[in-house]
Design a protein around this motif. Structure first.
Motif, PDB file in Angstrom:
ATOM      1  N   PHE A  84     -35.900 -67.352 154.885  1.00 21.06           N
ATOM      2  CA  PHE A  84     -36.974 -68.173 155.460  1.00 21.06           C
ATOM      3  C   PHE A  84     -36.896 -69.608 154.948  1.00 21.06           C
ATOM      4  CE2 PHE A  84     -41.277 -69.853 154.612  1.00 21.06           C
ATOM      5  CZ  PHE A  84     -41.670 -70.081 155.918  1.00 21.06           C
ATOM      6  N   VAL A  85     -36.702 -69.754 153.636  1.00 21.53           N
ATOM      7  CA  VAL A  85     -36.606 -71.101 153.061  1.00 21.53           C
ATOM      8  C   VAL A  85     -35.416 -71.849 153.658  1.00 21.53           C
ATOM      9  CG1 VAL A  85     -36.172 -72.388 150.939  1.00 21.53           C
ATOM     10  CG2 VAL A  85     -37.778 -70.483 150.924  1.00 21.53           C
ATOM     11  N   ALA A  86     -34.283 -71.137 153.798  1.00 26.02           N
ATOM     12  CA  ALA A  86     -33.094 -71.771 154.377  1.00 26.02           C
ATOM     13  C   ALA A  86     -33.349 -72.176 155.828  1.00 26.02           C
ATOM     14  CB  ALA A  86     -31.903 -70.818 154.289  1.00 26.02           C
ATOM     15  N   ALA A  87     -34.020 -71.286 156.578  1.00 27.57           N
ATOM     16  CA  ALA A  87     -34.296 -71.582 157.986  1.00 27.57           C
ATOM     17  C   ALA A  87     -35.259 -72.753 158.121  1.00 27.57           C
ATOM     18  CB  ALA A  87     -34.870 -70.337 158.667  1.00 27.57           C
ATOM     19  N   PHE A 136     -41.018 -63.169 158.810  1.00 24.11           N
ATOM     20  CA  PHE A 136     -39.693 -63.473 158.265  1.00 24.11           C
ATOM     21  C   PHE A 136     -38.575 -62.647 158.905  1.00 24.11           C
ATOM     22  CE2 PHE A 136     -42.307 -64.035 154.191  1.00 24.11           C
ATOM     23  CZ  PHE A 136     -42.650 -65.332 154.521  1.00 24.11           C
ATOM     24  N   SER A 137     -38.947 -61.699 159.757  1.00 25.69           N
ATOM     25  CA  SER A 137     -37.929 -60.815 160.337  1.00 25.69           C
ATOM     26  C   SER A 137     -37.407 -61.424 161.624  1.00 25.69           C
ATOM     27  CB  SER A 137     -38.528 -59.429 160.609  1.00 25.69           C
ATOM     28  OG  SER A 137     -37.561 -58.583 161.187  1.00 25.69           O
ATOM     29  N   GLY A 161     -38.714 -67.205 161.807  1.00 28.41           N
ATOM     30  CA  GLY A 161     -39.157 -65.812 161.784  1.00 28.41           C
ATOM     31  C   GLY A 161     -40.671 -65.688 161.719  1.00 28.41           C
ATOM     32  N   LEU A 162     -41.388 -66.770 162.043  1.00 31.01           N
ATOM     33  CA  LEU A 162     -42.852 -66.748 162.012  1.00 31.01           C
ATOM     34  C   LEU A 162     -43.473 -66.805 163.401  1.00 31.01           C
ATOM     35  CD1 LEU A 162     -43.612 -69.219 159.063  1.00 31.01           C
ATOM     36  CD2 LEU A 162     -43.398 -66.738 158.993  1.00 31.01           C
ATOM     37  N   GLY A 163     -42.692 -67.193 164.402  1.00 31.04           N
ATOM     38  CA  GLY A 163     -43.242 -67.415 165.739  1.00 31.04           C
ATOM     39  C   GLY A 163     -43.950 -66.214 166.318  1.00 31.04           C
TER      40      GLY A 163
END
Length: 339
Positions: free
Chosen positions: A118-121, A287-288, A302-304
């Protein structure tokens, strides 16, 4: 002899009822080792205890024998069973503890991995618009735009990228509020058709630059619902953005608003990669991200979709997904109609 009779009356006779219950035999031996008094004369089965005068302080040797060892054998077997059962229970508990610890550790590792992704994205999502903003700002500051048309083009890019950055920040802030159950809605009566049309119009301006078209089908008249228009608009935008990300070859997105007896329905349909059945519930987990994200090299947060579900459910509605691999996906938002 009289002494022996008195001993029998005083000592052995009271023990006779116990002998039948406990299957024991008691004998007294004189100093020469001769038996002069006995409760019974058993057939000893290997279990005999002898106590000398020095040990007992009595003038005789005391011999206690077991006439039936089956009682002790069964007791020993019972104790052995208890011990084995106890060891088995301890072993099962130990193995169970290891299993639970392993599961907890695996979950923690998976959560850490998801957060790292998530942080990377998010870093990538921020970097892309920021890079564009810096580049085009530099072009304007250094006056490298030769005419007004080029400058207007730069302004449009700056507007687009700043809007993208703004939406990303708003999504992250809203997600943080949702996690803390602190997101407040301003619910009011609204027209679902007008709301969907305004979102589609705004999104179409961005989608057209990448060759995508968004069609809209509306019912006749108004479809009144109760909603926080800003939050619901963000949910529809996220569905449109998701459709574009996972439709690299089929660049037509369809949006429709439909009337139901109790619900108004907003559908977003694409003809993209589709989502396997086993992943259709997981894509709504924070995050998935589905396996198809690797096929299109999508760097989403991964939050949308988790945010869409949360917003819709907070409005008293529900979201459904119909998807088939290779044929696309349809997300349907069901919202209660205003009374």
């Amino acid at each position: 002899m009289e002494t022996a009779e008195h001993l029998h009356d005083w000592i052995l006779q009271p023990l006779e009822p116990l002998q039948n219950e406990l299957n024991i035999a008691l004998r007294l031996l004189d100093n020469e080792g001769s038996e002069f008094l006995a409760l019974v004369q058993p057939e000893v089965q290997g279990m005999e205890t002898v106590r000398t005068p020095l040990e007992t302080g009595l003038p005789w040797t005391l011999v206690l024998a077991i006439t039936d060892t089956s009682v002790f054998d069964s007791d020993l077997a019972f104790r052995r069973t208890l011990i084995v059962s106890g060891i088995a229970i301890l072993l099962i508990g130990f193995i169970g503890s290891i299993f639970l610890m392993a599961r907890a550790l695996a979950r923690e590792m998976e959560a850490a991995r998801l957060k790292s992704d998530f942080v990377a994205a998010v870093s990538h999502e921020f970097r892309t618009p920021l890079t564009s903003l810096r580049q085009f700002t530099e072009l304007l500051v250094t006056d490298r735009m030769s005419n007004d048309a080029d400058r207007q083009s730069c302004y449009r890019v700056l507007q687009h990228e700043s809007g993208r950055l703004h939406r990303l920040v708003e999504n992250l802030l809203d997600f943080a509020k949702m996690e803390a159950d602190a997101l407040q809605y301003h619910i009011e009566e609204a027209d679902a058709s007008h709301l969907a049309a305004s979102v589609v119009k705004e999104f179409q301006q961005e989608a057209a630059t990448h060759g995508y078209s968004v069609s809209l089908t509306l019912p006749e008249g108004e479809l009144r619902i109760k909603a926080d228009q800003e939050a619901l608009s963000r949910a529809i935008w996220n569905l449109l953005d998701n459709a574009v990300k996972y439709s690299p070859d089929h660049k037509k997105i369809e949006v429709s608003v439909e009337e139901g007896s109790d619900y108004g329905v907003i559908r977003v349909k694409d003809q993209g990669l589709g989502i396997p059945v086993e992943e259709q519930e997981r894509v709504f987990t924070r995050f998935s991200r589905g396996a198809s994200s690797k096929q299109v090299s999508s760097k989403g947060t991964g939050l949308g979709l988790p945010m869409v579900r949360r917003i819709v459910e907070d409005h008293g509605g529900k979201i459904e997904l119909q998807s088939e691999v290779g044929k696309g996906s349809t997300f349907s938002i069901f919202l209660p109609r205003a009374k």
